[in-house]
Design a protein around this motif. Sequence first.
Motif, PDB file in Angstrom:
ATOM      1  N   PRO A   1      35.963 -73.966   5.641  1.00  0.00           N
ATOM      2  CA  PRO A   1      35.312 -75.184   6.155  1.00  0.00           C
ATOM      3  C   PRO A   1      35.877 -75.601   7.511  1.00  0.00           C
ATOM      4  CG  PRO A   1      35.782 -75.424   3.830  1.00  0.00           C
ATOM      5  CD  PRO A   1      36.433 -74.138   4.264  1.00  0.00           C
ATOM      6  N   LEU A   2      34.967 -75.835   8.448  1.00  0.00           N
ATOM      7  CA  LEU A   2      35.383 -76.125   9.810  1.00  0.00           C
ATOM      8  C   LEU A   2      36.052 -77.488   9.941  1.00  0.00           C
ATOM      9  CD1 LEU A   2      35.246 -74.715  12.564  1.00  0.00           C
ATOM     10  CD2 LEU A   2      33.059 -75.877  12.972  1.00  0.00           C
ATOM     11  N   ASP A   3      35.681 -78.412   9.070  1.00  0.00           N
ATOM     12  CA  ASP A   3      36.213 -79.772   9.199  1.00  0.00           C
ATOM     13  C   ASP A   3      37.468 -79.993   8.359  1.00  0.00           C
ATOM     14  OD1 ASP A   3      34.982 -79.624   6.771  1.00  0.00           O
ATOM     15  OD2 ASP A   3      33.685 -81.368   7.042  1.00  0.00           O
ATOM     16  N   SER A   4      38.056 -78.903   7.848  1.00  0.00           N
ATOM     17  CA  SER A   4      39.307 -79.016   7.096  1.00  0.00           C
ATOM     18  C   SER A   4      40.442 -78.422   7.915  1.00  0.00           C
ATOM     19  CB  SER A   4      39.206 -78.249   5.766  1.00  0.00           C
ATOM     20  OG  SER A   4      38.194 -78.784   4.949  1.00  0.00           O
ATOM     21  N   PRO A   5      41.632 -79.028   7.857  1.00  0.00           N
ATOM     22  CA  PRO A   5      42.775 -78.426   8.560  1.00  0.00           C
ATOM     23  C   PRO A   5      43.115 -77.077   7.927  1.00  0.00           C
ATOM     24  CG  PRO A   5      43.240 -80.690   7.880  1.00  0.00           C
ATOM     25  CD  PRO A   5      41.989 -80.282   7.195  1.00  0.00           C
ATOM     26  N   MET A   6      43.261 -76.042   8.750  1.00  0.00           N
ATOM     27  CA  MET A   6      43.514 -74.706   8.228  1.00  0.00           C
ATOM     28  C   MET A   6      44.893 -74.217   8.648  1.00  0.00           C
ATOM     29  SD  MET A   6      41.385 -71.136   8.762  1.00  0.00           S
ATOM     30  CE  MET A   6      41.890 -70.956  10.472  1.00  0.00           C
ATOM     31  N   ASP A   7      45.591 -73.567   7.704  1.00  0.00           N
ATOM     32  CA  ASP A   7      46.840 -72.882   8.017  1.00  0.00           C
ATOM     33  C   ASP A   7      46.768 -71.462   7.458  1.00  0.00           C
ATOM     34  OD1 ASP A   7      47.190 -73.169   5.289  1.00  0.00           O
ATOM     35  OD2 ASP A   7      48.772 -74.677   5.456  1.00  0.00           O
TER      36      ASP A   7
ATOM     37  N   ALA B   1      22.967 -78.380  16.061  1.00  0.00           N
ATOM     38  CA  ALA B   1      23.534 -79.468  15.266  1.00  0.00           C
ATOM     39  C   ALA B   1      24.921 -79.843  15.769  1.00  0.00           C
ATOM     40  CB  ALA B   1      23.607 -79.058  13.797  1.00  0.00           C
ATOM     41  N   GLU B   2      25.285 -81.100  15.571  1.00  0.00           N
ATOM     42  CA  GLU B   2      26.638 -81.538  15.922  1.00  0.00           C
ATOM     43  C   GLU B   2      27.570 -81.191  14.775  1.00  0.00           C
ATOM     44  OE1 GLU B   2      28.283 -85.773  16.079  1.00  0.00           O
ATOM     45  OE2 GLU B   2      27.950 -85.314  18.205  1.00  0.00           O
ATOM     46  N   ARG B   3      28.718 -80.601  15.119  1.00  0.00           N
ATOM     47  CA  ARG B   3      29.686 -80.200  14.114  1.00  0.00           C
ATOM     48  C   ARG B   3      31.058 -80.756  14.473  1.00  0.00           C
ATOM     49  NH1 ARG B   3      29.485 -73.922  12.873  1.00  0.00           N
ATOM     50  NH2 ARG B   3      30.442 -74.685  10.932  1.00  0.00           N
ATOM     51  N   THR B   4      31.943 -80.775  13.476  1.00  0.00           N
ATOM     52  CA  THR B   4      33.315 -81.235  13.693  1.00  0.00           C
ATOM     53  C   THR B   4      34.288 -80.129  13.343  1.00  0.00           C
ATOM     54  OG1 THR B   4      32.743 -83.539  13.197  1.00  0.00           O
ATOM     55  CG2 THR B   4      35.072 -82.927  13.063  1.00  0.00           C
ATOM     56  N   TRP B   5      35.138 -79.807  14.284  1.00  0.00           N
ATOM     57  CA  TRP B   5      36.195 -78.805  14.079  1.00  0.00           C
ATOM     58  C   TRP B   5      37.527 -79.534  14.013  1.00  0.00           C
ATOM     59  CZ3 TRP B   5      38.842 -76.386  18.788  1.00  0.00           C
ATOM     60  CH2 TRP B   5      39.913 -75.565  18.391  1.00  0.00           C
ATOM     61  N   MET B   6      38.247 -79.345  12.901  1.00  0.00           N
ATOM     62  CA  MET B   6      39.584 -79.913  12.779  1.00  0.00           C
ATOM     63  C   MET B   6      40.567 -78.889  13.347  1.00  0.00           C
ATOM     64  SD  MET B   6      41.258 -82.570  11.988  1.00  0.00           S
ATOM     65  CE  MET B   6      40.127 -83.512  10.941  1.00  0.00           C
TER      66      MET B   6
END
Length: 468
Positions: A131-137, A279-284
Amino acid sequence: MRAVLLFTLLTPLVLAHAEGLRFEPHTFHAKDGRTVETELGSLTVPVRHARPEGPSLTLRFVRFKSTNPTPGAPIVYLAGGPGGSGIDAAKYVRHDLFLALREVADVIALDQRGTGQSTFHAELSHAWSVPLDSPMDEAMLTAKVKASATEAAKAWTAAGVDLGAYTTVESAEDLESLREALGVPRLSLWGISYGTHLGLAYLRRHADRVDRVILAGVEGPDDTWKRPAHAEALLDRWDAVLRAKDAKGPGLRARLRTLLDALGRRPRAVKFTDSKTGAERTWMATRFDVQRLVFESMRDPATFQRFLMLLPALEAGSYELVAPFAAGFRDGAWAPMSVAMDAASGISPARRARIAREARTALLGNAVNAGMVEAAWLPGVVDLGEGFRGPLKARTPVLMISGTLDGRTAPDNAEALRPGLSNAVHLVLEGAGHDGLFQSDPRILERMKSFLRGEKLADERLQLPPAP
């Protein structure tokens, strides 16, 4: 009498392979509109070479006939990836290389098993995404990749794919079957990136059947997983390049550390417009995201120069321009061949421990191995083991080509093979990246042709002209 008897015993085996070989006249179309008369070849080989009476598959290739009246050993091109198509490589920017090497011998553009026209199952892919809007490690990505790859492997097996047949060893035996079918005593190999990994596997198993080998962007038997120290060394080279232009600045490493430390303390929510959907998206955006972005950009000088142009915007807190690129590293699609090949090649315990040590202090951490799939995750895939990855010894003439700004296959990979390759020379290209190992300077092709003709070469460093 013994020689005659031996020939009599071996002949049926050779003929059995040759029965599956077919050629037909073929007008080869390069993507720039040029055409050349070639032969389209097909060869039937076992899916599992240890089970010659079992299922079979068809390999396809294009043979560019030599212009030399006394040609040398056929030159087989081994594409990178894994998953690259040799036939496609001959259509695009490397077309001129295939034509030029005909001066020495026949040149064969091979589609390895599971690639291009040699795909022996219905086209299957399996998409995955974080998921793009979740912080990823790293841990989150690894968990997602493991679950997705396992799911994909089960789906492919249910569709009839023998996933365990996608190994570099099986592909090496495909090359031996090709040699036997062609009726030639030896092959010359010309590989790049993963293609060098395959070429070395064939050399280990059939050194007496190899005339000469060109390895560009060397991926050794235990180099499938990358060393963080190599990425660190490349950052230092780029730091030196930039300091030569601006000696008063803080330096690349310091700038990147400041940027990464800030993201480590607080990820940033970045809104951007998806160019495909509108579409507008959110990247965390996280520290790990940018570590991956930096590493992927270092593949080649041109891509890293583009990253450097965007670095001031990132430092100013404006992430919108890099969001579409970084977002692309959070999803992908698995294909059976590429996933299984790398997983089966695996990693030795010693290299795994070394990577872990290096990653603890590396600026990019272990982002260099993000998304690697392990054999244990894939039903039907077996790790090839230490016999496959161990030291390699051969007296075959080998020309290794490396670029000092190659972010995928460091020159150290080639040097590590030196103790076992007693007849190897190393051509180091100062300023070349992963994509510039053949055509960034006309002298490279001249060295390749000289080598394939049997001329004596020595270690050499070529300073390439600066990119425009």
